[in-house]
Every structure is written in structure tokens, then in C-alpha cells.
Write a protein that holds these residues in place. Sequence first.
Motif, PDB file in Angstrom:
ATOM      1  N   GLN A 146     143.377  -4.687  65.227  1.00  0.00           N
ATOM      2  CA  GLN A 146     143.959  -3.539  65.911  1.00  0.00           C
ATOM      3  C   GLN A 146     143.995  -3.827  67.397  1.00  0.00           C
ATOM      4  O   GLN A 146     143.307  -4.713  67.870  1.00  0.00           O
ATOM      5  CB  GLN A 146     143.077  -2.307  65.669  1.00  0.00           C
ATOM      6  N   VAL A 149     139.011  -2.254  70.075  1.00  0.00           N
ATOM      7  CA  VAL A 149     137.773  -2.690  69.415  1.00  0.00           C
ATOM      8  C   VAL A 149     136.684  -1.664  69.728  1.00  0.00           C
ATOM      9  O   VAL A 149     136.667  -1.071  70.807  1.00  0.00           O
ATOM     10  CB  VAL A 149     137.373  -4.116  69.872  1.00  0.00           C
ATOM     11  N   ALA A 150     135.802  -1.446  68.752  1.00  0.00           N
ATOM     12  CA  ALA A 150     134.705  -0.488  68.934  1.00  0.00           C
ATOM     13  C   ALA A 150     133.463  -1.250  69.405  1.00  0.00           C
ATOM     14  O   ALA A 150     133.103  -2.269  68.811  1.00  0.00           O
ATOM     15  CB  ALA A 150     134.423   0.210  67.609  1.00  0.00           C
ATOM     16  N   GLU A 211     124.444   6.571  61.345  1.00  0.00           N
ATOM     17  CA  GLU A 211     125.176   5.651  62.210  1.00  0.00           C
ATOM     18  C   GLU A 211     125.543   6.275  63.556  1.00  0.00           C
ATOM     19  O   GLU A 211     125.411   7.477  63.756  1.00  0.00           O
ATOM     20  CB  GLU A 211     126.466   5.183  61.506  1.00  0.00           C
ATOM     21  N   LEU A 225     135.570  10.182  66.649  1.00  0.00           N
ATOM     22  CA  LEU A 225     136.191   9.760  65.390  1.00  0.00           C
ATOM     23  C   LEU A 225     135.189   9.803  64.244  1.00  0.00           C
ATOM     24  O   LEU A 225     135.560   9.973  63.093  1.00  0.00           O
ATOM     25  CB  LEU A 225     136.755   8.342  65.514  1.00  0.00           C
ATOM     26  N   PRO A 260     142.461   2.843  58.528  1.00  0.00           N
ATOM     27  CA  PRO A 260     141.156   3.510  58.512  1.00  0.00           C
ATOM     28  C   PRO A 260     140.280   3.089  59.678  1.00  0.00           C
ATOM     29  O   PRO A 260     139.319   2.367  59.534  1.00  0.00           O
ATOM     30  CB  PRO A 260     140.555   3.060  57.187  1.00  0.00           C
ATOM     31  N   THR A 262     138.563   5.078  61.240  1.00  0.00           N
ATOM     32  CA  THR A 262     137.343   5.875  61.196  1.00  0.00           C
ATOM     33  C   THR A 262     136.734   5.789  59.809  1.00  0.00           C
ATOM     34  O   THR A 262     137.421   6.000  58.829  1.00  0.00           O
ATOM     35  CB  THR A 262     137.650   7.328  61.590  1.00  0.00           C
ATOM     36  N   PRO A 263     135.460   5.427  59.757  1.00  0.00           N
ATOM     37  CA  PRO A 263     134.830   5.125  58.480  1.00  0.00           C
ATOM     38  C   PRO A 263     134.905   6.268  57.493  1.00  0.00           C
ATOM     39  O   PRO A 263     134.816   7.427  57.881  1.00  0.00           O
ATOM     40  CB  PRO A 263     133.369   4.864  58.869  1.00  0.00           C
TER      41      PRO A 263
HETATM   42  P1  AMP Z   1     130.229   0.852  59.908  1.00  0.00           P
HETATM   43  O1  AMP Z   1     131.222   0.824  58.819  1.00  0.00           O
HETATM   44  O2  AMP Z   1     129.020   1.635  59.534  1.00  0.00           O
HETATM   45  O3  AMP Z   1     129.942  -0.451  60.475  1.00  0.00           O
HETATM   46  O4  AMP Z   1     130.916   1.616  61.104  1.00  0.00           O
HETATM   47  C1  AMP Z   1     131.857   0.978  61.890  1.00  0.00           C
HETATM   48  C2  AMP Z   1     133.019   1.852  61.991  1.00  0.00           C
HETATM   49  O5  AMP Z   1     133.505   1.961  63.330  1.00  0.00           O
HETATM   50  C3  AMP Z   1     134.168   1.306  61.207  1.00  0.00           C
HETATM   51  O6  AMP Z   1     134.167   1.675  59.867  1.00  0.00           O
HETATM   52  C4  AMP Z   1     135.353   1.815  61.911  1.00  0.00           C
HETATM   53  O7  AMP Z   1     136.005   2.824  61.228  1.00  0.00           O
HETATM   54  C5  AMP Z   1     134.881   2.234  63.296  1.00  0.00           C
HETATM   55  N1  AMP Z   1     135.665   1.389  64.156  1.00  0.00           N
HETATM   56  C6  AMP Z   1     135.527   0.083  64.353  1.00  0.00           C
HETATM   57  N2  AMP Z   1     136.508  -0.369  65.146  1.00  0.00           N
HETATM   58  C7  AMP Z   1     137.294   0.678  65.449  1.00  0.00           C
HETATM   59  C8  AMP Z   1     138.481   0.845  66.224  1.00  0.00           C
HETATM   60  N3  AMP Z   1     139.062  -0.157  66.867  1.00  0.00           N
HETATM   61  N4  AMP Z   1     139.024   2.069  66.284  1.00  0.00           N
HETATM   62  C9  AMP Z   1     138.425   3.103  65.659  1.00  0.00           C
HETATM   63  N5  AMP Z   1     137.324   3.010  64.910  1.00  0.00           N
HETATM   64  C10 AMP Z   1     136.756   1.817  64.800  1.00  0.00           C
END
Ligand code: AMP
Length: 428
Positions: A146, A149-150, A211, A225, A260, A262-263
Motif C-alpha cells: 500500500q 505503512v503502519a 493490540e 482504524l 483490509p 484495518t484488522p
Molecule cells: P496485527 O494483525 O495484530 O499485526 O495488526 C496489524 C494491523 O495493522 C494490520 O492487520 C493492519 O490492518 C493494520 N495496518 C497495517 N498497515 C496498515 C496500513 N498501511 N494502513 C492501515 N492499517 C494498517
Amino acid sequence: MFRSFPAMAFRTRCPVLDPAAFCFRPSTDLRNPETVISEPQAKVTLFEAAELLRNDEVVAIPTETVYGLAANAFSPAAITKIYATKNRPQDNPLIVHVSSLAMLEEILPDHRIPPIYLPVINRFWPGPLTIILPKSDRIPAIACNQPTVAVRFPSHPIARALITQCGFPLAAPSANSSGKPSPTIASHVISDLDTKIPLVLDGGQCYFGIESTVLDALRSPPAILRPGGVTFEALKEVLGMEELQVYKKHFVDVQLEMTPTTPGMKYRHYSPEAQVVLFEKPIPLGNGLVPTIDNTNCKGFELSTMVAMTILETDIESLRSSIAHEVEQLLSAGNRKFGILRTSSSSLQDITKNRGSTFKSSTEFTVVEKFLGSALHPEQVAHELFKCLREMDAQGMDVILVEGISEDREGLAVMNRLRKAASRIVTM
Ligand code: AMP
Ligand code: MG
């Protein structure tokens, strides 16, 4: 969808590491803090973990939220192992963890933190807050395909020290098999990933138990999110966050649903083996209910008016009868072992004492109850939630009945996870 690996069985080691063996100096410096390790054995274990990560292995580590499955965020080979080990859908992006602002700037396209984030970083980092940032080419597409990055700067001393020791950021989702409740103690990592990874660092129980909060302030107004360790109420206090919204509560976004970001939007999440039935209506608080020191059950509330007393009793009565009704139906479907996760004084144990008057069915069944935490203290519930779900599975429950709490403070994150874990939601 998943790249398959030759079956590589590890003898998974799980050394105990004391978080108190690590500190950071100067304590207020986020730009380039130095790690101080006071125990020689802790140093050896940390170096060993860093060496594995340098060699593109994955290592499970404690963080203040949940245990993470860490790998070098710059290495596509290492990241591929995260997805394979967890069986994680490839289009679910990872959070990248840094241990200094200097490391963060290195991974940003123009080495500059967007100014909107400076007050939140100042207030909540290091800690359970993830922010969405523009992505540079240094983060491989496999970690996050994407434009954003988070990123998070964890506060857990072991996570911080390990990232610093590696010298590169760590991509780390929760250290569970995809779909299961996140692990908050090391033995829960082992029960999902034993022989699949070489090392779990056992730093004890995670402090928050849920989390991180994922904040996107690149959009206007800024939005949560995913609710998590940092509350909506606390974030909204910060400069620039006055208009803060919560995804799914204040708005929905079709684009976001499709990709997705958002998890849990696209995938089943946080689910134990047993089916989870969630009872949504919380016990009304406020309006005459004053919590006292022992608020683990209703005797601990001081009732200043009879009105409040009536509301409270009605609510508990309706919760009891909803649970009893649900149990009847689940019994006829063949379920025999019921786990109850309580946040109030209501109890199926009470009901089972007068079985004759409560249940039409004479089928024998067993009930195991656990107290999640007081509904008035959502942080307690957050701390225990995933652990209790897993303990219920370990005791072989067929069904887990859970009482909801209000969405105030950490309650927002608790209810978000519970709704995703639930196979059935009973609204009262
Ligand atoms: P986890 O699955 O517990 O590692 O949580 C990480 C979550 O952060 C992911 O499932 C993503 O949905 C969210 N995440 C990671 N990168 C992004 C992004 N670029 N934009 C929005 N959400 C993100
Ligand atoms: Mg996860």
C-alpha cells in the motif's frame, strides 16, 4: 495464496528475560536513546535473538500490547516467514516497530515525520499507538502493498532493546496462528507456534493485553482504524485530534473495507476453538452508582437511589434469563461444557443452583466461570480477555458466554475484539 516452506521443525526455546534488566538513557530522549542492560545473561539472550533476526529468522517477543512475531522489516525473505508461520492472509499488512525517532525517519520517504503526528508521538510514544505514515521503498511490498505503512514505537523494554540491538525495524504481527486470540503470555505463543519458530522471549504477561490503537491522521479528520491500548478519549485531548473519529462508529469507508487495512474487517479474528456468545448490554453505570473499592460484584456498589437499584436488578435479571435461554438452545444443539466470562455479579452458577425452576431440559452440563475484570475497569478486562479465552479452550469448553461492557475508554477495544470473536451476539 501462501508460499509454502519446506517443513522446518525447530526445537523452540523459551528463555525467561526480566524486563527490569533493560533501561534506556536519557529516559526522555526518543531520538537516539542508548540501551543499558544490567544482567549479563539478559545480554546474551538478547544478542542471540538479534542474531537470529539478522539471519532472517522470526522470533516471538513480548510487547506491552500482546506477544509479537518479529522479523527484519527490510527483508522480504524474513517477512515471508511471518506470513507462512502464522498462516496469515498475504493482503493483511504488518506493523513496523522502531526503537527511535531516528530509525523512524530513515524509513519515511522524505525522512520527515508529518507534523500532524508530532503531538501524539510526544504524548504516547513509546507505547501502544500505531500511526499510519507514507511508505518508502525501504519497506518491501510483501510487508505492506500500500502507499502507507503502519509504524509503532513500543514501550516494552525487551522489544525496545531488541530493535535497538538489531539496528533495523522489526515487522511484527501478533504471535498467534492467524484467527486465534492474540497471545499475552509466552506459553500461549508456544501452544500455537511450537516447532515453527526457533525462539520465544518470555517476558511475562503483557501489560495491556490487547493490540495497539491504529491511528490514521493522514486522513482528515483523523481516525482510529482499530481501537486499542491508547483510548479514544485520551487521543482526542491531543492538539490536532479534536475531530477524531472511530472507524465503524462514526464512519465507514467502502475502499477501506475492500483493502483490509484495518484488522478483522475481512478475516475472522481473535477466535478461540469454542464458539463465543456475546451478551451485549452492559450493566448501566453512573446515575447513582458509585463504585467502591471492591467492585467485583454488585455488593461493591453503593446505590444512592432506589431507581438505580431497580435498573441494576432488572439488568442482572435480564442478563440471567438471556443466558439461561441461550444455554437451553445450546444444550439442544449438543453442547455440554459452558464457560462464562463475567464482568459483573451475574452468574450462571446461581442459575444452576435452581436448575429445576430455570431449565426445562434435564440434560446434565458443566459450567466453568472466570472473572474477566470489573466492568468499571475496562483496562482489567483488556488485560485478561485473550488469556481467559485461551484458558477456556484449554479446559475444553464447547461454548464461551461473555458479558459485554460499555465502550468507554479501553472498553471500545474490548468490545471491538469480542464482536469479532463472537459467533453469536445477543443484544439485550
Ligand atoms: P496485527 O494483525 O495484530 O499485526 O495488526 C496489524 C494491523 O495493522 C494490520 O492487520 C493492519 O490492518 C493494520 N495496518 C497495517 N498497515 C496498515 C496500513 N498501511 N494502513 C492501515 N492499517 C494498517
Ligand atoms: Mg493479530
